[in-house]
Design a protein around this motif. Structure first.
Motif, PDB file in Angstrom:
ATOM      1  N   PRO A 191       0.813  -1.215   0.000  1.00  0.00           N
ATOM      2  CA  PRO A 191       0.000   0.000   0.000  1.00  0.00           C
ATOM      3  C   PRO A 191       0.845   1.263   0.000  1.00  0.00           C
ATOM      4  CG  PRO A 191      -0.801  -1.575   1.643  1.00  0.00           C
ATOM      5  CD  PRO A 191       0.495  -2.099   1.143  1.00  0.00           C
ATOM      6  N   ALA A 192       2.086   1.161   0.465  1.00  0.00           N
ATOM      7  CA  ALA A 192       2.953   2.337   0.502  1.00  0.00           C
ATOM      8  C   ALA A 192       3.415   2.762  -0.882  1.00  0.00           C
ATOM      9  CB  ALA A 192       4.175   2.050   1.373  1.00  0.00           C
ATOM     10  N   ALA A 193       3.203   1.879  -1.883  1.00  0.00           N
ATOM     11  CA  ALA A 193       3.699   2.194  -3.214  1.00  0.00           C
ATOM     12  C   ALA A 193       3.099   3.468  -3.775  1.00  0.00           C
ATOM     13  CB  ALA A 193       3.410   1.020  -4.160  1.00  0.00           C
ATOM     14  N   SER A 194       1.836   3.702  -3.496  1.00  0.00           N
ATOM     15  CA  SER A 194       1.163   4.880  -4.050  1.00  0.00           C
ATOM     16  C   SER A 194       1.053   6.022  -3.055  1.00  0.00           C
ATOM     17  CB  SER A 194      -0.240   4.490  -4.531  1.00  0.00           C
ATOM     18  OG  SER A 194      -0.991   3.938  -3.461  1.00  0.00           O
ATOM     19  N   ASP A 195       1.551   5.829  -1.838  1.00  0.00           N
ATOM     20  CA  ASP A 195       1.473   6.866  -0.809  1.00  0.00           C
ATOM     21  C   ASP A 195       2.884   7.269  -0.413  1.00  0.00           C
ATOM     22  OD1 ASP A 195       0.943   8.566   1.217  1.00  0.00           O
ATOM     23  OD2 ASP A 195       0.079   7.083   2.587  1.00  0.00           O
ATOM     24  N   PRO A 196       3.322   8.478  -0.784  1.00  0.00           N
ATOM     25  CA  PRO A 196       4.708   8.873  -0.529  1.00  0.00           C
ATOM     26  C   PRO A 196       4.974   9.294   0.910  1.00  0.00           C
ATOM     27  CG  PRO A 196       3.525  10.683  -1.558  1.00  0.00           C
ATOM     28  CD  PRO A 196       2.562   9.521  -1.501  1.00  0.00           C
ATOM     29  N   THR A 197       3.948   9.397   1.737  1.00  0.00           N
ATOM     30  CA  THR A 197       4.108   9.934   3.080  1.00  0.00           C
ATOM     31  C   THR A 197       5.147   9.153   3.868  1.00  0.00           C
ATOM     32  OG1 THR A 197       1.783  10.600   3.088  1.00  0.00           O
ATOM     33  CG2 THR A 197       2.924  10.567   5.198  1.00  0.00           C
ATOM     34  N   GLY A 198       6.215   9.831   4.248  1.00  0.00           N
ATOM     35  CA  GLY A 198       7.237   9.227   5.088  1.00  0.00           C
ATOM     36  C   GLY A 198       8.315   8.471   4.342  1.00  0.00           C
ATOM     37  N   PHE A 199       8.093   8.125   3.071  1.00  0.00           N
ATOM     38  CA  PHE A 199       9.043   7.280   2.364  1.00  0.00           C
ATOM     39  C   PHE A 199       9.857   8.022   1.301  1.00  0.00           C
ATOM     40  CE2 PHE A 199       5.531   4.479   3.696  1.00  0.00           C
ATOM     41  CZ  PHE A 199       6.234   3.599   4.503  1.00  0.00           C
ATOM     42  N   SER A 200       9.559   9.284   1.054  1.00  0.00           N
ATOM     43  CA  SER A 200      10.291  10.034   0.035  1.00  0.00           C
ATOM     44  C   SER A 200      11.763  10.148   0.403  1.00  0.00           C
ATOM     45  CB  SER A 200       9.683  11.433  -0.126  1.00  0.00           C
ATOM     46  OG  SER A 200       8.342  11.371  -0.572  1.00  0.00           O
ATOM     47  N   TYR A 201      12.612   9.990  -0.591  1.00  0.00           N
ATOM     48  CA  TYR A 201      14.069  10.151  -0.487  1.00  0.00           C
ATOM     49  C   TYR A 201      14.755   9.030   0.302  1.00  0.00           C
ATOM     50  CZ  TYR A 201      12.253  14.844  -1.387  1.00  0.00           C
ATOM     51  OH  TYR A 201      11.546  15.908  -1.894  1.00  0.00           O
ATOM     52  N   LEU A 202      14.023   8.031   0.760  1.00  0.00           N
ATOM     53  CA  LEU A 202      14.623   7.021   1.627  1.00  0.00           C
ATOM     54  C   LEU A 202      15.693   6.216   0.893  1.00  0.00           C
ATOM     55  CD1 LEU A 202      14.755   5.589   4.305  1.00  0.00           C
ATOM     56  CD2 LEU A 202      12.791   4.184   3.627  1.00  0.00           C
ATOM     57  N   LYS A 203      15.343   5.653  -0.259  1.00  0.00           N
ATOM     58  CA  LYS A 203      16.341   4.891  -1.016  1.00  0.00           C
ATOM     59  C   LYS A 203      17.509   5.779  -1.430  1.00  0.00           C
ATOM     60  CE  LYS A 203      13.065   1.645  -3.160  1.00  0.00           C
ATOM     61  NZ  LYS A 203      12.495   1.199  -4.451  1.00  0.00           N
ATOM     62  N   ARG A 204      17.197   6.963  -1.926  1.00  0.00           N
ATOM     63  CA  ARG A 204      18.243   7.863  -2.414  1.00  0.00           C
ATOM     64  C   ARG A 204      19.272   8.159  -1.333  1.00  0.00           C
ATOM     65  NH1 ARG A 204      17.034  14.087  -2.911  1.00  0.00           N
ATOM     66  NH2 ARG A 204      17.386  13.786  -0.674  1.00  0.00           N
ATOM     67  N   ASP A 205      18.802   8.483  -0.127  1.00  0.00           N
ATOM     68  CA  ASP A 205      19.737   8.884   0.921  1.00  0.00           C
ATOM     69  C   ASP A 205      20.510   7.706   1.483  1.00  0.00           C
ATOM     70  OD1 ASP A 205      19.287  11.636   0.799  1.00  0.00           O
ATOM     71  OD2 ASP A 205      17.516  11.500   2.049  1.00  0.00           O
ATOM     72  N   LEU A 206      19.909   6.529   1.502  1.00  0.00           N
ATOM     73  CA  LEU A 206      20.664   5.348   1.923  1.00  0.00           C
ATOM     74  C   LEU A 206      21.755   5.016   0.905  1.00  0.00           C
ATOM     75  CD1 LEU A 206      17.813   3.041   3.296  1.00  0.00           C
ATOM     76  CD2 LEU A 206      19.562   4.245   4.628  1.00  0.00           C
ATOM     77  N   VAL A 207      21.430   5.129  -0.380  1.00  0.00           N
ATOM     78  CA  VAL A 207      22.439   4.899  -1.422  1.00  0.00           C
ATOM     79  C   VAL A 207      23.553   5.939  -1.312  1.00  0.00           C
ATOM     80  CG1 VAL A 207      22.840   5.016  -3.916  1.00  0.00           C
ATOM     81  CG2 VAL A 207      20.885   3.745  -3.023  1.00  0.00           C
ATOM     82  N   ARG A 208      23.163   7.182  -1.047  1.00  0.00           N
ATOM     83  CA  ARG A 208      24.156   8.246  -0.905  1.00  0.00           C
ATOM     84  C   ARG A 208      25.082   7.966   0.275  1.00  0.00           C
ATOM     85  NH1 ARG A 208      22.900  14.607   0.444  1.00  0.00           N
ATOM     86  NH2 ARG A 208      24.871  15.468  -0.328  1.00  0.00           N
ATOM     87  N   LEU A 209      24.529   7.448   1.366  1.00  0.00           N
ATOM     88  CA  LEU A 209      25.352   7.123   2.530  1.00  0.00           C
ATOM     89  C   LEU A 209      26.347   6.016   2.195  1.00  0.00           C
ATOM     90  CD1 LEU A 209      26.026   7.433   5.521  1.00  0.00           C
ATOM     91  CD2 LEU A 209      24.170   5.833   6.039  1.00  0.00           C
ATOM     92  N   VAL A 210      25.879   4.976   1.505  1.00  0.00           N
ATOM     93  CA  VAL A 210      26.786   3.895   1.089  1.00  0.00           C
ATOM     94  C   VAL A 210      27.907   4.452   0.222  1.00  0.00           C
ATOM     95  CG1 VAL A 210      26.966   1.782  -0.274  1.00  0.00           C
ATOM     96  CG2 VAL A 210      25.017   2.111   1.263  1.00  0.00           C
ATOM     97  N   SER A 211      27.542   5.365  -0.676  1.00  0.00           N
ATOM     98  CA  SER A 211      28.541   5.958  -1.570  1.00  0.00           C
ATOM     99  C   SER A 211      29.634   6.667  -0.789  1.00  0.00           C
ATOM    100  CB  SER A 211      27.844   6.944  -2.515  1.00  0.00           C
ATOM    101  OG  SER A 211      28.788   7.613  -3.327  1.00  0.00           O
ATOM    102  N   ILE A 212      29.238   7.427   0.217  1.00  0.00           N
ATOM    103  CA  ILE A 212      30.218   8.181   0.999  1.00  0.00           C
ATOM    104  C   ILE A 212      31.049   7.245   1.868  1.00  0.00           C
ATOM    105  CG2 ILE A 212      30.446   9.904   2.837  1.00  0.00           C
ATOM    106  CD1 ILE A 212      28.000  11.293   1.660  1.00  0.00           C
ATOM    107  N   LEU A 213      30.409   6.226   2.440  1.00  0.00           N
ATOM    108  CA  LEU A 213      31.134   5.294   3.304  1.00  0.00           C
ATOM    109  C   LEU A 213      32.229   4.543   2.567  1.00  0.00           C
ATOM    110  CD1 LEU A 213      28.201   3.753   5.411  1.00  0.00           C
ATOM    111  CD2 LEU A 213      29.957   5.342   6.213  1.00  0.00           C
ATOM    112  N   CYS A 214      31.997   4.209   1.317  1.00  0.00           N
ATOM    113  CA  CYS A 214      32.977   3.406   0.588  1.00  0.00           C
ATOM    114  C   CYS A 214      33.928   4.249  -0.266  1.00  0.00           C
ATOM    115  CB  CYS A 214      32.278   2.357  -0.278  1.00  0.00           C
ATOM    116  SG  CYS A 214      31.277   3.021  -1.616  1.00  0.00           S
ATOM    117  N   HIS A 215      33.816   5.570  -0.187  1.00  0.00           N
ATOM    118  CA  HIS A 215      34.690   6.445  -0.982  1.00  0.00           C
ATOM    119  C   HIS A 215      36.149   6.286  -0.554  1.00  0.00           C
ATOM    120  CE1 HIS A 215      36.134   9.819  -3.251  1.00  0.00           C
ATOM    121  NE2 HIS A 215      36.464  10.496  -2.158  1.00  0.00           N
ATOM    122  N   LYS A 216      36.971   5.759  -1.481  1.00  0.00           N
ATOM    123  CA  LYS A 216      38.400   5.569  -1.254  1.00  0.00           C
ATOM    124  C   LYS A 216      38.681   4.753   0.017  1.00  0.00           C
ATOM    125  CE  LYS A 216      39.797   9.762  -3.725  1.00  0.00           C
ATOM    126  NZ  LYS A 216      40.260   9.017  -4.913  1.00  0.00           N
TER     127      LYS A 216
END
Length: 511
Positions: A426-451
């Motif tokens: 049901p969360a697929a069509s309701d963005p409440t609370g879930f916006s940017y979640l994947k993006r920011d987790l991916v961004r964190l992984v990117s920074i953690l593994c940088h060099k």
């Protein structure tokens, strides 16, 4: 009406009118007194020398002014309050406010009236009084008077703060005033609060750590939610700015962990006040580089990240069924069952997780930009060690979210190959609370593994490379997810032949 040359005559006129009013209190006496007070207040506002002269000349105005405040407080608190009383209190407050501005000796003398002024503020901040818009002017003027009494006077600010931070719970007038429907009253109060804690570690400590201070912070966080969307130039917008500056002073002093802990509710992973505080902290970190304050936030943010990520992981796992995600391909139909009930706390936890992740990212990027000995890799060592470990939160949660939150393309969910269309969350069509979640987790992984070769290896060992590759897609719920995923993939592969071999071994599937 007056000039500096006739300051003594003003004192004589003031004392004479006060005596007449105090001895008779006839309606005509009130009218004459308020008119005279308003006229003198106008002169005082324009002339600093007149303020100093009137405060020091004979006959002394202070005994008469003290009596005026005492009588007014008695009238207001004894149910004798009416329009005439409100007008009188407004005039007395305006006169006092202008008299003390920038004159320390006047502030010292006028501060003796603070108990009466507090009684008046308490009465006018009651629920019944706040339902009457006619009371707003007198309440606002009284708050401004209290503010001018102590502003730039260190001794008086400390006396006021110690008194107000130790009041009995039912007498905390600052909390009552923060609930005023009149935004201008709240703005005046916030000016006072910001002035009091500015450059004072002792007063910040009381605000962040005392029970009364915690109640004030909670009330202010509630109020700031209502002020968030206001125009910058409006009173509401100015009140929000002052509220933000108050919390920025606390963050700068290193009180963010204590504030967050004081807002905690037993057995709740997150509460609205904590979320609002995280929003303010996120904004602060994007505009401030106070390294000493940032270092103290690292343990708190790391603990918050794992608490929220663990809760989200388990909640999502329950929502998508009991089949382990890593074994989802064993299901002969390729479907992952989804129950009808969604954990109502999950959107709130995910919203907070996004904010915590953004705070961590801001600090880690700041560390790369500035050279400081106060923040090191060790401050985030638990995060670096555990977030991308074989059972680390980032990769596991991203894998689960790929099923639970299908990406949105052209306004419609694109279901993961692991879940059938019949089992879309049901969360697929309701963005409440879930916006940017994947993006920011991916961004964190990117920074953690940088060099960082060891972190790159840990991501590979927990099967994280295919997960990051699957994020190289357009998702309207996660703007720029693809770009962040591509950058993360670059950081994972840089100078790491084993990771490069994993990518080379993955063949694109046909469509």
């Amino acid at each position: 009406m007056s000039t500096p040359a006739d300051g003594a005559s003003i004192n004589t006129t003031f004392c004479s009118l006060c005596d007449t009013f105090l001895n008779g209190n006839a309606k005509g006496d009130v009218t004459l007194l308020t008119a005279t007070l308003d006229s003198i207040a106008g002169d005082l506002a324009r002339n600093e020398n007149l303020r100093a002269q009137m405060g020091g000349n004979s006959p002394s105005i202070w005994p008469s002014l003290r009596q005026l405040w005492d009588v007014s407080a008695e009238q207001v608190t004894s149910q004798e309050d009416d329009v005439s009383t409100q007008t009188l209190v407004t005039s007395i407050a305006r006169f006092t406010r202008n008299l003390v501005a920038g004159i320390p000796t006047n502030q010292q003398n006028a501060f003796e009236n603070e108990p009466s002024l507090r009684r008046i503020l308490y009465a006018y901040s009651s629920w019944s009084a706040t339902q009457d818009p006619q009371s707003y002017a007198v309440t606002r003027m009284s708050v401004q008077t209290l503010s001018n009494m102590v502003t730039s006077n260190e001794i008086l600010m400390s006396r006021l703060w110690d008194t107000y931070m130790n009041l009995p719970e039912e007498q905390v007038v600052l909390v009552r005033l923060l609930g005023s429907p009149d935004t201008r009253t709240v703005l005046s109060l916030l000016v006072l609060l910001v002035n009091c804690i500015h450059e004072s570690i002792q007063r910040r400590t009381l605000l962040a750590g005392s029970p009364v201070g915690a109640r004030i912070c909670i009330s202010l966080l509630d109020r700031m939610v209502t002020l968030y969307d206001a125009e910058d130039a409006s009173d509401e917008g100015k009140a929000f700015d002052y509220g933000y500056h108050l919390f920025a002073h606390l963050f700068e002093g290193g009180f963010a962990p204590e504030l967050y802990a004081n807002l905690k509710v037993a057995e709740e992973v997150i509460v609205p006040h904590q979320t609002t505080l995280l929003k303010l902290l996120d904004s602060y970190l994007q505009s401030s580089h106070c390294s000493s304050a940032l270092a103290g936030m690292c343990p708190m943010l790391t603990a918050c990240f794992f608490e929220l990520a663990t809760f989200s992981r388990e909640s999502v796992r329950k929502s998508i069924g009991t089949l382990p995600v890593e074994n989802a391909d064993e299901d002969p139909e390729g479907n992952v069952p989804v129950p009808e009930i969604l954990d109502l706390l999950l959107p709130k936890a995910c919203e907070a997780l996004v904010l915590v992740t953004q705070c961590i990212v801001s600090i880690m990027l700041t560390v790369e930009e500035i050279s400081t000995s106060e923040i090191s890799e060790n401050d985030f060592q638990p995060l670096i060690r555990d977030a991308v470990s074989p059972r680390g939160e980032c990769i596991v949660l991203l894998r689960l979210l790929d099923i639970f939150l299908p990406r949105i393309n052209f306004g419609k969910p694109v279901v993961s190959p692991r879940a059938s269309q019949d089992h879309v969350s049901p969360a697929a069509s309701d963005p409440t609370g879930f916006s940017y979640l994947k993006r920011d987790l991916v961004r964190l992984v990117s920074i953690l593994c940088h060099k960082d070769g060891s972190t790159q290896d840990r991501v590979r060992s927990c099967g994280g490379i295919p997960v990051i590759m699957s994020m190289c897609v357009v998702d309207e719920r996660n703007p720029y997810l693809r770009e962040h995923a591509i950058f993360a993939l670059h950081n994972l592969l840089e100078d790491n032949e084993e990771n490069q071999a994993v990518v080379n071994s993955i063949q694109p599937s046909g469509t």
